[in-house]
Enzyme design. Sequence first.
Site, PDB file in Angstrom:
ATOM      1  N   ALA A 123       0.817  -1.222   0.000  1.00 60.49           N
ATOM      2  CA  ALA A 123       0.000   0.000   0.000  1.00 60.49           C
ATOM      3  C   ALA A 123       0.851   1.273   0.000  1.00 60.49           C
ATOM      4  O   ALA A 123       0.340   2.361   0.238  1.00 60.49           O
ATOM      5  CB  ALA A 123      -0.952  -0.014   1.189  1.00 60.49           C
ATOM      6  N   SER A 124       2.142   1.134  -0.259  1.00 61.35           N
ATOM      7  CA  SER A 124       3.009   2.318  -0.279  1.00 61.35           C
ATOM      8  C   SER A 124       2.874   3.123  -1.572  1.00 61.35           C
ATOM      9  O   SER A 124       3.249   4.297  -1.623  1.00 61.35           O
ATOM     10  CB  SER A 124       4.472   1.893  -0.110  1.00 61.35           C
ATOM     11  OG  SER A 124       4.779   0.801  -0.961  1.00 61.35           O
ATOM     12  N   ARG A 125       2.348   2.468  -2.606  1.00 61.78           N
ATOM     13  CA  ARG A 125       2.283   3.124  -3.934  1.00 61.78           C
ATOM     14  C   ARG A 125       1.058   2.610  -4.684  1.00 61.78           C
ATOM     15  O   ARG A 125       0.443   1.625  -4.279  1.00 61.78           O
ATOM     16  CB  ARG A 125       3.522   2.755  -4.772  1.00 61.78           C
ATOM     17  CG  ARG A 125       4.813   3.170  -4.160  1.00 61.78           C
ATOM     18  CD  ARG A 125       5.989   2.831  -5.061  1.00 61.78           C
ATOM     19  NE  ARG A 125       6.471   1.474  -4.874  1.00 61.78           N
ATOM     20  CZ  ARG A 125       6.678   0.592  -5.865  1.00 61.78           C
ATOM     21  NH1 ARG A 125       6.413   0.949  -7.102  1.00 61.78           N
ATOM     22  NH2 ARG A 125       7.145  -0.610  -5.618  1.00 61.78           N
ATOM     23  N   VAL A 140       5.758 -10.069   1.760  1.00 63.80           N
ATOM     24  CA  VAL A 140       4.648 -11.037   1.765  1.00 63.80           C
ATOM     25  C   VAL A 140       5.061 -12.419   1.268  1.00 63.80           C
ATOM     26  O   VAL A 140       4.339 -13.392   1.478  1.00 63.80           O
ATOM     27  CB  VAL A 140       3.415 -10.542   0.954  1.00 63.80           C
ATOM     28  CG1 VAL A 140       2.830  -9.288   1.556  1.00 63.80           C
ATOM     29  CG2 VAL A 140       3.752 -10.378  -0.519  1.00 63.80           C
ATOM     30  N   TYR A 180       3.886 -13.829 -14.667  1.00 61.31           N
ATOM     31  CA  TYR A 180       2.885 -12.948 -14.036  1.00 61.31           C
ATOM     32  C   TYR A 180       1.467 -13.496 -14.261  1.00 61.31           C
ATOM     33  O   TYR A 180       0.653 -13.575 -13.331  1.00 61.31           O
ATOM     34  CB  TYR A 180       3.038 -11.549 -14.633  1.00 61.31           C
ATOM     35  CG  TYR A 180       2.125 -10.497 -14.076  1.00 61.31           C
ATOM     36  CD1 TYR A 180       2.383  -9.912 -12.836  1.00 61.31           C
ATOM     37  CD2 TYR A 180       1.003 -10.067 -14.783  1.00 61.31           C
ATOM     38  CE1 TYR A 180       1.544  -8.926 -12.322  1.00 61.31           C
ATOM     39  CE2 TYR A 180       0.165  -9.091 -14.282  1.00 61.31           C
ATOM     40  CZ  TYR A 180       0.441  -8.517 -13.052  1.00 61.31           C
ATOM     41  OH  TYR A 180      -0.401  -7.538 -12.552  1.00 61.31           O
ATOM     42  N   LYS A 232      -1.252 -14.735 -11.493  1.00 61.41           N
ATOM     43  CA  LYS A 232      -2.560 -14.077 -11.350  1.00 61.41           C
ATOM     44  C   LYS A 232      -3.711 -15.042 -11.632  1.00 61.41           C
ATOM     45  O   LYS A 232      -4.806 -14.884 -11.072  1.00 61.41           O
ATOM     46  CB  LYS A 232      -2.630 -12.846 -12.258  1.00 61.41           C
ATOM     47  CG  LYS A 232      -1.645 -11.739 -11.866  1.00 61.41           C
ATOM     48  CD  LYS A 232      -1.900 -11.236 -10.464  1.00 61.41           C
ATOM     49  CE  LYS A 232      -1.055 -10.035 -10.091  1.00 61.41           C
ATOM     50  NZ  LYS A 232      -1.356  -9.541  -8.741  1.00 61.41           N
ATOM     51  N   ASN A 237      -2.755  -6.953  -2.306  1.00 62.25           N
ATOM     52  CA  ASN A 237      -2.472  -6.094  -3.448  1.00 62.25           C
ATOM     53  C   ASN A 237      -1.006  -6.128  -3.872  1.00 62.25           C
ATOM     54  O   ASN A 237      -0.684  -5.799  -5.013  1.00 62.25           O
ATOM     55  CB  ASN A 237      -2.899  -4.660  -3.082  1.00 62.25           C
ATOM     56  CG  ASN A 237      -2.392  -3.645  -4.073  1.00 62.25           C
ATOM     57  OD1 ASN A 237      -3.001  -3.432  -5.115  1.00 62.25           O
ATOM     58  ND2 ASN A 237      -1.262  -3.009  -3.759  1.00 62.25           N
ATOM     59  N   ALA A 245       0.576 -16.544 -14.913  1.00 62.57           N
ATOM     60  CA  ALA A 245       0.401 -17.781 -14.136  1.00 62.57           C
ATOM     61  C   ALA A 245       0.115 -17.443 -12.678  1.00 62.57           C
ATOM     62  O   ALA A 245      -0.763 -18.044 -12.047  1.00 62.57           O
ATOM     63  CB  ALA A 245       1.655 -18.652 -14.245  1.00 62.57           C
ATOM     64  N   ILE A 254      -3.718   0.068 -15.694  1.00 67.44           N
ATOM     65  CA  ILE A 254      -3.905   1.140 -14.709  1.00 67.44           C
ATOM     66  C   ILE A 254      -2.599   1.934 -14.594  1.00 67.44           C
ATOM     67  O   ILE A 254      -1.511   1.349 -14.562  1.00 67.44           O
ATOM     68  CB  ILE A 254      -4.265   0.553 -13.315  1.00 67.44           C
ATOM     69  CG1 ILE A 254      -5.399  -0.491 -13.414  1.00 67.44           C
ATOM     70  CG2 ILE A 254      -4.627   1.668 -12.329  1.00 67.44           C
ATOM     71  CD1 ILE A 254      -6.723  -0.007 -13.944  1.00 67.44           C
ATOM     72  N   SER A 291      -5.417 -10.019 -12.302  1.00 69.87           N
ATOM     73  CA  SER A 291      -5.125  -9.149 -13.446  1.00 69.87           C
ATOM     74  C   SER A 291      -5.822  -9.717 -14.677  1.00 69.87           C
ATOM     75  O   SER A 291      -6.031 -10.941 -14.753  1.00 69.87           O
ATOM     76  CB  SER A 291      -3.613  -9.113 -13.703  1.00 69.87           C
ATOM     77  OG  SER A 291      -3.335  -8.571 -14.982  1.00 69.87           O
TER      78      SER A 291
HETATM   79  P1  NAP Z   1       3.049  -0.822  -7.969  1.00 70.45           P
HETATM   80  O1  NAP Z   1       2.688   0.602  -8.172  1.00 70.45           O
HETATM   81  O2  NAP Z   1       4.254  -1.376  -8.643  1.00 70.45           O
HETATM   82  O3  NAP Z   1       3.146  -1.086  -6.384  1.00 70.45           O
HETATM   83  C1  NAP Z   1       3.445  -2.372  -5.930  1.00 70.45           C
HETATM   84  C2  NAP Z   1       3.253  -2.424  -4.430  1.00 70.45           C
HETATM   85  O4  NAP Z   1       3.540  -3.769  -4.000  1.00 70.45           O
HETATM   86  C3  NAP Z   1       4.232  -1.527  -3.680  1.00 70.45           C
HETATM   87  O5  NAP Z   1       3.557  -0.988  -2.568  1.00 70.45           O
HETATM   88  C4  NAP Z   1       5.317  -2.505  -3.230  1.00 70.45           C
HETATM   89  O6  NAP Z   1       5.977  -2.119  -2.029  1.00 70.45           O
HETATM   90  C5  NAP Z   1       4.489  -3.729  -2.956  1.00 70.45           C
HETATM   91  N1  NAP Z   1       5.286  -4.965  -2.943  1.00 70.45           N
HETATM   92  C6  NAP Z   1       6.002  -5.531  -3.944  1.00 70.45           C
HETATM   93  N2  NAP Z   1       6.594  -6.666  -3.530  1.00 70.45           N
HETATM   94  C7  NAP Z   1       6.236  -6.823  -2.225  1.00 70.45           C
HETATM   95  C8  NAP Z   1       6.506  -7.798  -1.232  1.00 70.45           C
HETATM   96  N3  NAP Z   1       7.272  -8.871  -1.495  1.00 70.45           N
HETATM   97  N4  NAP Z   1       5.970  -7.643   0.004  1.00 70.45           N
HETATM   98  C9  NAP Z   1       5.183  -6.577   0.296  1.00 70.45           C
HETATM   99  N5  NAP Z   1       4.878  -5.617  -0.611  1.00 70.45           N
HETATM  100  C10 NAP Z   1       5.401  -5.744  -1.844  1.00 70.45           C
HETATM  101  O7  NAP Z   1       1.845  -1.798  -8.402  1.00 70.45           O
HETATM  102  P2  NAP Z   1       0.334  -1.464  -8.819  1.00 70.45           P
HETATM  103  O8  NAP Z   1       0.314  -1.190 -10.273  1.00 70.45           O
HETATM  104  O9  NAP Z   1      -0.286  -0.522  -7.871  1.00 70.45           O
HETATM  105  O10 NAP Z   1      -0.311  -2.925  -8.662  1.00 70.45           O
HETATM  106  C11 NAP Z   1      -1.001  -3.343  -7.482  1.00 70.45           C
HETATM  107  C12 NAP Z   1      -1.576  -4.722  -7.742  1.00 70.45           C
HETATM  108  O11 NAP Z   1      -2.478  -4.684  -8.852  1.00 70.45           O
HETATM  109  C13 NAP Z   1      -0.512  -5.769  -8.089  1.00 70.45           C
HETATM  110  O12 NAP Z   1      -0.863  -7.013  -7.529  1.00 70.45           O
HETATM  111  C14 NAP Z   1      -0.589  -5.841  -9.595  1.00 70.45           C
HETATM  112  O13 NAP Z   1      -0.135  -7.067 -10.095  1.00 70.45           O
HETATM  113  C15 NAP Z   1      -2.072  -5.623  -9.820  1.00 70.45           C
HETATM  114  N6  NAP Z   1      -2.373  -5.117 -11.159  1.00 70.45           N
HETATM  115  C16 NAP Z   1      -1.904  -3.919 -11.596  1.00 70.45           C
HETATM  116  C17 NAP Z   1      -2.213  -3.480 -12.881  1.00 70.45           C
HETATM  117  C18 NAP Z   1      -1.737  -2.164 -13.434  1.00 70.45           C
HETATM  118  O14 NAP Z   1      -2.008  -1.905 -14.615  1.00 70.45           O
HETATM  119  N7  NAP Z   1      -1.061  -1.343 -12.693  1.00 70.45           N
HETATM  120  C19 NAP Z   1      -3.001  -4.289 -13.715  1.00 70.45           C
HETATM  121  C20 NAP Z   1      -3.457  -5.502 -13.242  1.00 70.45           C
HETATM  122  C21 NAP Z   1      -3.160  -5.911 -11.962  1.00 70.45           C
HETATM  123  P3  NAP Z   1       7.333  -1.203  -2.060  1.00 70.45           P
HETATM  124  O15 NAP Z   1       6.890   0.161  -2.491  1.00 70.45           O
HETATM  125  O16 NAP Z   1       7.811  -1.231  -0.670  1.00 70.45           O
HETATM  126  O17 NAP Z   1       8.233  -1.855  -3.078  1.00 70.45           O
END
Ligand code: NAP
Length: 245
Positions: free
Chosen positions: A13-15, A64, A155, A159, A90, A157, A188, A142
């Site tokens: 949830a940091s980003r 996680v 990825y 999801k 997430n 696989a 997104i 996803s």
């Molecule tokens: P993002 O901006 O890259 O942020 C990823 C987040 O996951 C960050 O808060 C990161 O923490 C955290 N993270 C990564 N590895 C971790 C671990 N081992 N333990 C705990 N936290 C971890 O990603 P997002 O685009 O917001 O995506 C969020 C979710 O939606 C993901 O599951 C992604 O696969 C899914 N999704 C995204 C999209 C898209 O288009 N963006 C599309 C489909 C699905 P740090 O900041 O500390 O690294």
Amino acid sequence: MDFKDQVCLITGASRGIGAAAAVYMAGKGATVIVNYAGSQEKAEAVVSQITEAGGRAKAVRCDVSDLESCKAMIDDIVKEFGRIDILVNNAGITKDQLILKMSEADFDAVIATNLKGVFNTVSSVSKQMLRQKYGRIVNLSSVSGVYGNPGQANYAASKAGVIGLTKSVAKELASRNITCNAIAPGYIETDMTRAMTDAAKEAVLSNVPMKRAGKPEEVAAAIAFLASAEASYITGQVVEVSGGF
Ligand code: NAP
């Protein structure tokens, strides 16, 4: 939707989407645990944004992909806040490559965070939710996991695995008033997709009837609905938030 007196853990949830969900749900009364892996400053900034608006939040570091760390994080939350009503899985990573060139390490890393990470938190939280006879679990899948995507065998696989886990857990926990659903976002605008080349972005957008990328807040609203008391008769579902992809 009202999350007053509810405790919500959001991984990653940091980003991006997780941060947007944290702000959205805290704005509706939830006490939000803002989990992160490495971005402490960003997680603390999300917490500040929430508390400055009058909400309650706390940042907690936990990778996680590590089961013992997840157990400890969830035990600590229950000790401090007395309960845990909502788990949003997430946290996610990508390590894209064509299958011919994909390394074993990149396959394993993506599965470890995106799929095993969901097992780690769900298995750790389920006892407490069963005790409460209440819980809402929302897992981020996803469209790649539903339809597949070139360059994302690892990825996709992970999801698709999240969808199978979600549907199974939904059936196991349904009788105790615990729901488990998945969200499958399309394209997104976050750090994850900012790394894509312009050509890749155009290729994705050509398949989006709405002809635009989604915003993290648009996914956050869907997460919040599935996490709400109002979504009481919805479980084992996959909701696509993809502009019609
Ligand atoms: P993002 O901006 O890259 O942020 C990823 C987040 O996951 C960050 O808060 C990161 O923490 C955290 N993270 C990564 N590895 C971790 C671990 N081992 N333990 C705990 N936290 C971890 O990603 P997002 O685009 O917001 O995506 C969020 C979710 O939606 C993901 O599951 C992604 O696969 C899914 N999704 C995204 C999209 C898209 O288009 N963006 C599309 C489909 C699905 P740090 O900041 O500390 O690294």
